[in-house]
Design an enzyme around this catalytic site. Structure first.
Site, PDB file in Angstrom:
ATOM      1  N   HIS A 241       0.761  -1.277  -0.143  1.00  0.00           N
ATOM      2  CA  HIS A 241      -0.100   0.158  -0.044  1.00  0.00           C
ATOM      3  C   HIS A 241       0.557   1.207   0.037  1.00  0.00           C
ATOM      4  CE1 HIS A 241      -4.319  -0.957   1.089  1.00  0.00           C
ATOM      5  NE2 HIS A 241      -3.729  -2.352   0.595  1.00  0.00           N
TER       6      HIS A 241
ATOM      7  N   GLY B  87      -6.068  -3.785  -7.951  1.00  0.00           N
ATOM      8  CA  GLY B  87      -5.554  -2.396  -7.249  1.00  0.00           C
ATOM      9  C   GLY B  87      -6.780  -1.788  -6.752  1.00  0.00           C
ATOM     10  N   GLU B  88      -6.455  -0.740  -5.863  1.00  0.00           N
ATOM     11  CA  GLU B  88      -7.259   0.145  -5.469  1.00  0.00           C
ATOM     12  C   GLU B  88      -6.931   1.543  -5.604  1.00  0.00           C
ATOM     13  OE1 GLU B  88      -5.697  -1.806  -2.574  1.00  0.00           O
ATOM     14  OE2 GLU B  88      -6.950  -3.436  -2.954  1.00  0.00           O
TER      15      GLU B  88
END
Length: 330
Positions: free
Chosen positions: A39, A107-108
């Site tokens: 992240h 993903g984000e």
């Protein structure tokens, strides 16, 4: 088939040196494997960390001897170019002496927006991921690669330091359409819901190997909030993990920690405690994990919530918890 149990190096809730120490402790406690989140932001500001996962994993590879390692998961499409992922994964596999699996996902927005390339629609993200896997696989042959795709370009690239065997790839999927797309491209299935239909759909694919826990694995993950004081464990889970209630359709699109805080402002501690086992009861944790192995998952990673609780969890709870999990699942 006896499942294997893993520990999550959650970069959102601890700094890099602590994560390496936890990795050593988790190996000593008896975990079979360790997964690491990748992240740029924590989910919520209360978690407070986001070190670079690949540096952490490189240190962990040298600090541990037995546990398998995995990214859970890396997005190889926006923040990272797939050619760079291919190089990083090959290097880490060498450092880990063959213990590394490259876990990939689409993903984000939370992490990928930081490079200013926007956030594509879900269909485009899926297509980008498929193209990225093709590039990574090709570069892992050691050949000089030129590639012109719909989303990516690779100009005369070669990965010079390669492990003896190609890096295995796991891909995060959330439904049968994802399995149709990624099953033929992946070595392993990754999912966060204990859905037996995912296993059945994967095994029904003509182009995939059957999930058996040996050659092909199904790898799941579940949060827990162990602690001697149940009320404190619930409060900690609510403070740091209430984002989990949003579901991945929401979680993928929110852009900042403030967005996650706003989206979960009405999630109560009771809501969290109803979805995450909290407190000292190890049997409650076993019951929460059980749906994964009942669904056919071969590998299940635990996320112990709260960076400040890891040493105590690994020392006082993890060895006995692993014994109970193995006894219940055998």
């Amino acid at each position: 088939m006896t499942p294997r149990f893993g520990y999550t190096l959650m970069t959102e809730q601890a700094g890099p040196k602590d994560l390496v120490r936890y990795a050593i402790g988790a190996e000593g406690a008896g975990f079979d494997f360790e997964v690491c989140s990748d992240h740029y932001f924590p989910w919520l500001s209360a978690q407070g960390h986001a070190p670079y996962a690949w540096s952490v994993l490189g240190a962990v590879a040298h600090a541990t001897e037995r546990v398998e390692l995995m990214t859970y998961v890396t997005c190889p499409t926006i923040r990272y170019h797939p050619a760079v992922i291919a190089q990083k994964a090959a290097t880490l596999q060498i450092l880990a002496d063959g213990r590394f699996t490259l876990g990939l996902g689409s993903g984000e927005n939370l992490n990928e927006h930081v490079v200013g390339m926007g956030w594509p629609a879900v269909a485009d993200r899926q297509d980008m991921l498929a193209e990225a896997i093709e590039i990574i696989r090709t570069l892992h042959t050691g050949e000089l690669v030129d590639f012109r795709g719909e989303f990516f370009q690779v100009d005369a690239a070669r990965v010079w330091d390669l492990p003896d065997q190609p890096v295995p790839i796991g891909v995060a999927v959330a439904g049968e359409s994802g399995i149709d797309t990624f099953g033929p491209l992946a070595d392993h299935l990754i999912a966060v819901e204990p859905d037996p239909d995912l296993i059945s759909a994967w095994n029904a694919q003509a182009a995939t190997s059957t999930i058996d826990g040996k050659g092909t694995r199904a790898i799941g993950q579940i949060p827990i909030s162990w602690g001697p004081d149940r009320d404190a464990a619930v409060e900690r889970a609510h403070d740091q993990f209430r984002w989990f209630a949003g579901g991945w359709d929401v979680n993928a699109d929110l852009r900042t920690t403030a967005g996650f805080a706003a989206a979960t402002q009405y999630v109560t501690p009771d809501d969290v405690a109803g979805n995450i086992p909290c407190g000292p009861d190890l049997d409650q944790i076993v019951e929460a994990v059980k749906p994964f192995w009942k669904a056919g998952f071969t590998d299940i990673a635990l996320v112990q919530i709260g960076g400040e609780t890891q040493d105590e969890f690994l020392r006082d709870a993890a060895p006995e918890l692993l014994e109970r999990l193995r006894a219940a699942s055998s």
